[in-house]
Design a protein around this motif. Sequence first.
Motif, PDB file in Angstrom:
ATOM      1  N   TRP A   1       0.936  -1.037  -0.134  1.00  0.00           N
ATOM      2  CA  TRP A   1      -0.063  -0.033   0.000  1.00  0.00           C
ATOM      3  C   TRP A   1       0.771   1.305  -0.136  1.00  0.00           C
ATOM      4  N   LEU A   2       2.146   1.177   0.502  1.00  0.00           N
ATOM      5  CA  LEU A   2       2.743   2.448   0.545  1.00  0.00           C
ATOM      6  C   LEU A   2       3.206   2.898  -0.976  1.00  0.00           C
ATOM      7  N   VAL A   3       3.734   1.639  -1.683  1.00  0.00           N
ATOM      8  CA  VAL A   3       4.177   1.819  -2.874  1.00  0.00           C
ATOM      9  C   VAL A   3       2.727   2.192  -3.925  1.00  0.00           C
ATOM     10  N   MET A   4       1.768   1.790  -3.442  1.00  0.00           N
ATOM     11  CA  MET A   4       0.513   2.027  -4.407  1.00  0.00           C
ATOM     12  C   MET A   4       0.453   3.627  -4.094  1.00  0.00           C
ATOM     13  N   THR A   5       0.078   3.856  -2.893  1.00  0.00           N
ATOM     14  CA  THR A   5      -0.256   5.290  -2.719  1.00  0.00           C
ATOM     15  C   THR A   5       0.753   6.419  -2.907  1.00  0.00           C
ATOM     16  N   SER A   6       2.079   5.929  -2.806  1.00  0.00           N
ATOM     17  CA  SER A   6       3.209   6.898  -3.291  1.00  0.00           C
ATOM     18  C   SER A   6       3.156   7.046  -4.887  1.00  0.00           C
ATOM     19  N   GLY A   7       2.957   5.681  -5.569  1.00  0.00           N
ATOM     20  CA  GLY A   7       3.189   6.213  -6.981  1.00  0.00           C
ATOM     21  C   GLY A   7       1.754   6.485  -7.561  1.00  0.00           C
ATOM     22  N   LEU A   8       0.628   6.447  -6.923  1.00  0.00           N
ATOM     23  CA  LEU A   8      -0.683   7.125  -7.522  1.00  0.00           C
ATOM     24  C   LEU A   8      -0.600   8.585  -7.087  1.00  0.00           C
ATOM     25  N   MET A   9       0.075   8.997  -6.046  1.00  0.00           N
ATOM     26  CA  MET A   9       0.292  10.463  -5.828  1.00  0.00           C
ATOM     27  C   MET A   9       1.217  11.086  -6.876  1.00  0.00           C
ATOM     28  N   VAL A  10       2.160  10.415  -7.242  1.00  0.00           N
ATOM     29  CA  VAL A  10       3.304  10.898  -8.140  1.00  0.00           C
ATOM     30  C   VAL A  10       2.435  11.059  -9.485  1.00  0.00           C
ATOM     31  N   ALA A  11       1.675   9.874 -10.098  1.00  0.00           N
ATOM     32  CA  ALA A  11       0.896   9.934 -11.182  1.00  0.00           C
ATOM     33  C   ALA A  11      -0.216  11.391 -11.421  1.00  0.00           C
ATOM     34  N   LEU A  12      -0.646  11.286 -10.123  1.00  0.00           N
ATOM     35  CA  LEU A  12      -1.733  12.367  -9.896  1.00  0.00           C
ATOM     36  C   LEU A  12      -1.057  13.893  -9.990  1.00  0.00           C
ATOM     37  N   SER A  13       0.194  13.631  -9.525  1.00  0.00           N
ATOM     38  CA  SER A  13       0.985  15.108  -9.527  1.00  0.00           C
ATOM     39  C   SER A  13       1.260  15.414 -10.894  1.00  0.00           C
ATOM     40  N   ALA A  14       1.662  14.425 -11.531  1.00  0.00           N
ATOM     41  CA  ALA A  14       2.220  14.535 -12.965  1.00  0.00           C
ATOM     42  C   ALA A  14       1.048  14.879 -13.990  1.00  0.00           C
ATOM     43  N   THR A  15      -0.006  14.657 -13.917  1.00  0.00           N
ATOM     44  CA  THR A  15      -1.144  14.939 -14.486  1.00  0.00           C
ATOM     45  C   THR A  15      -1.872  16.474 -14.056  1.00  0.00           C
ATOM     46  N   GLY A  16      -1.323  16.961 -13.117  1.00  0.00           N
ATOM     47  CA  GLY A  16      -1.784  18.335 -12.775  1.00  0.00           C
ATOM     48  C   GLY A  16      -2.627  18.583 -11.606  1.00  0.00           C
ATOM     49  N   VAL A  17      -2.981  17.187 -11.054  1.00  0.00           N
ATOM     50  CA  VAL A  17      -4.070  17.112  -9.821  1.00  0.00           C
ATOM     51  C   VAL A  17      -3.183  17.964  -8.464  1.00  0.00           C
ATOM     52  N   ASP A  18      -3.891  18.799  -7.936  1.00  0.00           N
ATOM     53  CA  ASP A  18      -3.167  19.357  -6.647  1.00  0.00           C
ATOM     54  C   ASP A  18      -3.393  18.115  -5.688  1.00  0.00           C
ATOM     55  N   ILE A  19      -2.277  17.556  -5.050  1.00  0.00           N
ATOM     56  CA  ILE A  19      -2.273  16.389  -4.135  1.00  0.00           C
ATOM     57  C   ILE A  19      -2.074  16.954  -2.754  1.00  0.00           C
ATOM     58  N   PHE A  20      -1.812  18.506  -2.516  1.00  0.00           N
ATOM     59  CA  PHE A  20      -1.529  18.754  -1.251  1.00  0.00           C
ATOM     60  C   PHE A  20      -2.651  18.692  -0.233  1.00  0.00           C
ATOM     61  N   THR A  21      -4.053  18.531  -0.855  1.00  0.00           N
ATOM     62  CA  THR A  21      -5.241  18.291  -0.132  1.00  0.00           C
ATOM     63  C   THR A  21      -5.339  16.812   0.514  1.00  0.00           C
ATOM     64  N   VAL A  22      -4.650  16.049  -0.358  1.00  0.00           N
ATOM     65  CA  VAL A  22      -4.384  14.538   0.205  1.00  0.00           C
ATOM     66  C   VAL A  22      -3.548  14.365   1.123  1.00  0.00           C
ATOM     67  N   PHE A  23      -2.453  15.099   1.246  1.00  0.00           N
ATOM     68  CA  PHE A  23      -1.485  15.054   2.430  1.00  0.00           C
ATOM     69  C   PHE A  23      -2.137  15.800   3.529  1.00  0.00           C
ATOM     70  N   ALA A  24      -2.974  16.768   3.229  1.00  0.00           N
ATOM     71  CA  ALA A  24      -3.788  17.571   4.432  1.00  0.00           C
ATOM     72  C   ALA A  24      -4.457  16.411   5.097  1.00  0.00           C
ATOM     73  N   LEU A  25      -5.235  15.629   4.269  1.00  0.00           N
ATOM     74  CA  LEU A  25      -6.224  14.745   4.759  1.00  0.00           C
ATOM     75  C   LEU A  25      -5.466  13.614   5.536  1.00  0.00           C
ATOM     76  N   ILE A  26      -4.280  13.299   5.094  1.00  0.00           N
ATOM     77  CA  ILE A  26      -3.521  12.012   5.501  1.00  0.00           C
ATOM     78  C   ILE A  26      -2.779  12.566   6.985  1.00  0.00           C
ATOM     79  N   SER A  27      -2.336  13.811   7.169  1.00  0.00           N
ATOM     80  CA  SER A  27      -1.848  14.335   8.352  1.00  0.00           C
ATOM     81  C   SER A  27      -2.960  14.442   9.468  1.00  0.00           C
ATOM     82  N   GLY A  28      -4.012  15.132   8.840  1.00  0.00           N
ATOM     83  CA  GLY A  28      -5.463  15.346   9.902  1.00  0.00           C
ATOM     84  C   GLY A  28      -5.822  14.085  10.463  1.00  0.00           C
TER      85      GLY A  28
END
Length: 110
Positions: A49-76
Amino acid sequence: MIEAAIIIGAYIVLLSIAGVFQGAVRRWFGRGPNLSKLLQAFPAALVFWLVMTSGLMVALSATGVDIFTVFALISGASFIHRVRVSGHARGASVGDEGLDADDPRERTPR
């Protein structure tokens, strides 16, 4: 449309990469003679799951999706979990009056 194809392709590639890492971790932990099956499976699933989530975050970031909110949800969520586990989130009940139940000086004699 191209972004969706990139994300789907990344998901398929990440499934295979995460599966390889999961198998390697499972084999590595399987060498221990005194480890239970549960203790062998947990790190393997964690790595998957660490490989899947980190890879999907990189893929989403490469397509222009703002993943800052995902980091905020995880930290919250991790903060809320930490507070709940540590026991500091006890709600005040009737008659509690804000006293700490763990402090022996504040306990009433019975």
